[in-house]
Design a protein around this motif. Structure first.
Motif, PDB file in Angstrom:
ATOM      1  N   GLY A  92      38.029  38.906  15.596  1.00 59.47           N
ATOM      2  CA  GLY A  92      37.959  40.329  15.895  1.00 59.47           C
ATOM      3  C   GLY A  92      38.292  40.597  17.353  1.00 59.47           C
ATOM      4  N   THR A  93      38.011  41.817  17.788  1.00 57.59           N
ATOM      5  CA  THR A  93      38.354  42.277  19.138  1.00 57.59           C
ATOM      6  C   THR A  93      37.115  42.714  19.890  1.00 57.59           C
ATOM      7  N   ILE A  94      37.036  42.339  21.152  1.00 56.95           N
ATOM      8  CA  ILE A  94      35.998  42.811  22.060  1.00 56.95           C
ATOM      9  C   ILE A  94      36.660  43.717  23.087  1.00 56.95           C
ATOM     10  N   ARG A  95      36.185  44.940  23.195  1.00 57.12           N
ATOM     11  CA  ARG A  95      36.691  45.862  24.223  1.00 57.12           C
ATOM     12  C   ARG A  95      35.746  45.809  25.420  1.00 57.12           C
ATOM     13  N   MET A  96      36.272  45.389  26.569  1.00 58.77           N
ATOM     14  CA  MET A  96      35.440  45.189  27.746  1.00 58.77           C
ATOM     15  C   MET A  96      36.039  45.871  28.967  1.00 58.77           C
ATOM     16  N   SER A  97      35.168  46.457  29.775  1.00 59.92           N
ATOM     17  CA  SER A  97      35.559  47.032  31.054  1.00 59.92           C
ATOM     18  C   SER A  97      34.942  46.189  32.163  1.00 59.92           C
ATOM     19  N   ALA A  98      35.709  45.978  33.251  1.00 62.35           N
ATOM     20  CA  ALA A  98      35.202  45.166  34.353  1.00 62.35           C
ATOM     21  C   ALA A  98      35.884  45.590  35.651  1.00 62.35           C
ATOM     22  N   PRO A  99      35.242  45.361  36.807  1.00 66.82           N
ATOM     23  CA  PRO A  99      35.861  45.704  38.090  1.00 66.82           C
ATOM     24  C   PRO A  99      37.081  44.832  38.380  1.00 66.82           C
ATOM     25  N   VAL A 100      38.003  45.379  39.137  1.00 68.68           N
ATOM     26  CA  VAL A 100      39.273  44.702  39.401  1.00 68.68           C
ATOM     27  C   VAL A 100      39.069  43.419  40.202  1.00 68.68           C
ATOM     28  N   SER A 101      38.502  43.522  41.407  1.00 62.20           N
ATOM     29  CA  SER A 101      38.382  42.363  42.289  1.00 62.20           C
ATOM     30  C   SER A 101      37.475  41.300  41.685  1.00 62.20           C
ATOM     31  N   LEU A 102      36.370  41.718  41.118  1.00 67.27           N
ATOM     32  CA  LEU A 102      35.436  40.770  40.519  1.00 67.27           C
ATOM     33  C   LEU A 102      36.125  39.967  39.415  1.00 67.27           C
ATOM     34  N   THR A 103      36.924  40.637  38.599  1.00 64.13           N
ATOM     35  CA  THR A 103      37.618  39.940  37.514  1.00 64.13           C
ATOM     36  C   THR A 103      38.632  38.956  38.061  1.00 64.13           C
ATOM     37  N   ASN A 104      39.445  39.398  39.014  1.00 63.60           N
ATOM     38  CA  ASN A 104      40.496  38.542  39.555  1.00 63.60           C
ATOM     39  C   ASN A 104      39.934  37.332  40.294  1.00 63.60           C
ATOM     40  N   LEU A 105      38.842  37.514  41.031  1.00 61.90           N
ATOM     41  CA  LEU A 105      38.333  36.456  41.898  1.00 61.90           C
ATOM     42  C   LEU A 105      37.240  35.602  41.267  1.00 61.90           C
ATOM     43  N   VAL A 106      36.520  36.138  40.285  1.00 62.46           N
ATOM     44  CA  VAL A 106      35.369  35.426  39.751  1.00 62.46           C
ATOM     45  C   VAL A 106      35.392  35.296  38.232  1.00 62.46           C
ATOM     46  N   LEU A 107      35.649  36.398  37.553  1.00 65.64           N
ATOM     47  CA  LEU A 107      35.407  36.462  36.111  1.00 65.64           C
ATOM     48  C   LEU A 107      36.513  35.831  35.267  1.00 65.64           C
ATOM     49  N   MET A 108      37.761  35.925  35.733  1.00 61.46           N
ATOM     50  CA  MET A 108      38.887  35.539  34.874  1.00 61.46           C
ATOM     51  C   MET A 108      38.850  34.084  34.417  1.00 61.46           C
ATOM     52  N   PRO A 109      38.493  33.127  35.260  1.00 59.65           N
ATOM     53  CA  PRO A 109      38.419  31.738  34.762  1.00 59.65           C
ATOM     54  C   PRO A 109      37.422  31.579  33.620  1.00 59.65           C
ATOM     55  N   HIS A 110      36.296  32.274  33.686  1.00 57.79           N
ATOM     56  CA  HIS A 110      35.307  32.203  32.613  1.00 57.79           C
ATOM     57  C   HIS A 110      35.850  32.841  31.327  1.00 57.79           C
ATOM     58  N   ILE A 111      36.516  33.978  31.480  1.00 56.48           N
ATOM     59  CA  ILE A 111      37.090  34.655  30.314  1.00 56.48           C
ATOM     60  C   ILE A 111      38.148  33.779  29.650  1.00 56.48           C
ATOM     61  N   SER A 112      38.990  33.162  30.474  1.00 61.12           N
ATOM     62  CA  SER A 112      40.046  32.302  29.922  1.00 61.12           C
ATOM     63  C   SER A 112      39.448  31.141  29.148  1.00 61.12           C
ATOM     64  N   ARG A 218      34.931  54.868  58.855  1.00 62.40           N
ATOM     65  CA  ARG A 218      36.355  54.876  59.211  1.00 62.40           C
ATOM     66  C   ARG A 218      37.236  54.853  57.966  1.00 62.40           C
ATOM     67  N   LEU A 219      36.760  54.178  56.934  1.00 63.02           N
ATOM     68  CA  LEU A 219      37.522  54.072  55.697  1.00 63.02           C
ATOM     69  C   LEU A 219      36.558  54.009  54.527  1.00 63.02           C
ATOM     70  N   LYS A 220      36.864  54.769  53.474  1.00 65.10           N
ATOM     71  CA  LYS A 220      36.082  54.739  52.249  1.00 65.10           C
ATOM     72  C   LYS A 220      37.056  54.565  51.095  1.00 65.10           C
ATOM     73  N   VAL A 221      36.871  53.502  50.308  1.00 64.66           N
ATOM     74  CA  VAL A 221      37.846  53.186  49.259  1.00 64.66           C
ATOM     75  C   VAL A 221      37.114  52.566  48.073  1.00 64.66           C
ATOM     76  N   ASN A 222      37.667  52.746  46.882  1.00 67.22           N
ATOM     77  CA  ASN A 222      36.958  52.304  45.681  1.00 67.22           C
ATOM     78  C   ASN A 222      37.367  50.912  45.215  1.00 67.22           C
ATOM     79  N   ASN A 223      37.712  50.031  46.148  1.00 65.64           N
ATOM     80  CA  ASN A 223      38.091  48.671  45.790  1.00 65.64           C
ATOM     81  C   ASN A 223      37.635  47.719  46.886  1.00 65.64           C
ATOM     82  N   GLY A 224      36.895  46.678  46.484  1.00 66.26           N
ATOM     83  CA  GLY A 224      36.331  45.760  47.467  1.00 66.26           C
ATOM     84  C   GLY A 224      37.365  44.972  48.237  1.00 66.26           C
TER      85      GLY A 224
END
Length: 316
Positions: A92-112, A218-224
């Motif tokens: 089946g399919t799992i629909r998941m939402s996750a933060p961009v930086s966290l996924t790229n730097l931490v989560l993706m190896p576990h998901i793979s 000085r800067l406010k942005v929505n990405n770590g």
């Protein structure tokens, strides 16, 4: 044609976004899908779908019916899994939402690794640093870091997350080094808009109190990653998760600051909607992530541990 066939076909049509794609996934001809939809609408005496040259759209009645129908089909999948070797034959399919930086730097190896262990699974992963409404947007699970306040959701903690205050050597040479949280009032701050203001610069003091520093933003942005890139460029001081700052600190591009003070942090959570049975495949995914993070916590998790997390019912 059975009612169940009609319902399952309708769910597949909505998921696929077209009758043609649904027919391909179901392995039947397009005319058979159209006939099932017509029979379903005739039986319900309601228009569920609108077909036009512009494509397929779902009516309000169709959206309401889809929400319940999709839940029924998911429950049927789970019923079948109770009499099979579920952990070895997830599908089946799992629909998941996750933060961009966290996924790229931490989560993706576990998901793979998880998907490699379960070849029958498909993961529909949506990366976004905004706080998605998992109930109304149809996600099975979301991964969130920091502090949580939505009491409608059930959360299971995956691991502790710590943040580190840091700045570039060039910035510190030009503006001086803060030695206490109070000194931050005279500095430029780089802020993640995903973190609550009451938490972002909140430090525990040696006397047991807390101090909420207020540097000039000085800067406010929505990405770590954008925050840490700006810090390395010398734009100001940042307070970011350890998994984002570690490499730059080790290379000397950033200097950790205020290490004698505990910066309010949060944890990494898997969250899901309450009020229904959690699907077995989602539960297996959560258990897997818990085990992975227990074996290898993110950088700085132990050093910057913090328990200021409220407003979410905890599970397990």
């Amino acid at each position: 044609m059975s009612r169940l066939d009609e319902i399952s076909t309708f769910v597949e049509v909505v998921n696929a976004g077209s009758i043609t794609r649904a027919a391909e996934k179901l392995g039947i001809v397009k005319s058979a899908v159209s006939r099932r939809m017509n029979d379903l609408e005739d039986r319900l005496k309601a228009r569920l779908l609108v077909r036009s040259t512009a494509g397929l759209s779902v009516t309000e009645a169709g959206k309401a019916f889809y929400e319940r129908a999709a839940r029924i089909m998911a429950d049927l999948d789970e019923a079948e899994l109770t009499v099979t070797d579920a952990s070895a034959n997830l599908f089946g399919t799992i629909r998941m939402s996750a933060p961009v930086s966290l996924t790229n730097l931490v989560l993706m190896p576990h998901i793979s690794q998880f998907l490699s262990l379960h070849p029958g699974l498909t993961l529909d992963l949506s990366l976004s640093d905004r706080f998605v409404d998992i109930v109304n947007e149809g996600f099975d699970i979301a991964i969130r870091a920091g502090t949580l306040s939505d009491s409608r959701l059930v959360a299971r903690k995956l691991t502790d997350m710590g943040r580190v205050t840091c700045a570039s050597p060039a910035y510190l040479a030009a503006r001086g080094t803060p030695h206490t949280p109070m000194d931050l009032e005279h500095h430029d701050g780089l802020v993640s808009s995903n973190a609550a203001e009451s938490v972002y610069w909140n430090y525990a003091l040696p006397d047991g109190g807390n101090y909420l520093a207020r540097p000039a933003v000085r800067l406010k942005v929505n990405n770590g990653e954008a925050v840490i890139t700006a810090a390395a460029a010398g734009l100001g001081i940042a307070a970011v998760p350890g998994f984002i700052s570690r490499d730059l600190i080790e290379r000397g591009a950033l200097v950790p600051l205020l290490t004698g003070y505990t910066l309010a942090s949060g944890s990494l959570y898997a969250i899901y909607p309450p009020g229904r049975h959690l699907s077995h495949r989602v539960r297996v995914l959560i258990d897997f992530l818990v085990a992975q993070f227990a074996a290898a916590p993110p950088p700085c998790a132990a050093k910057y541990r913090n328990d200021n997390n409220r407003g979410v019912r905890h599970a397990g």
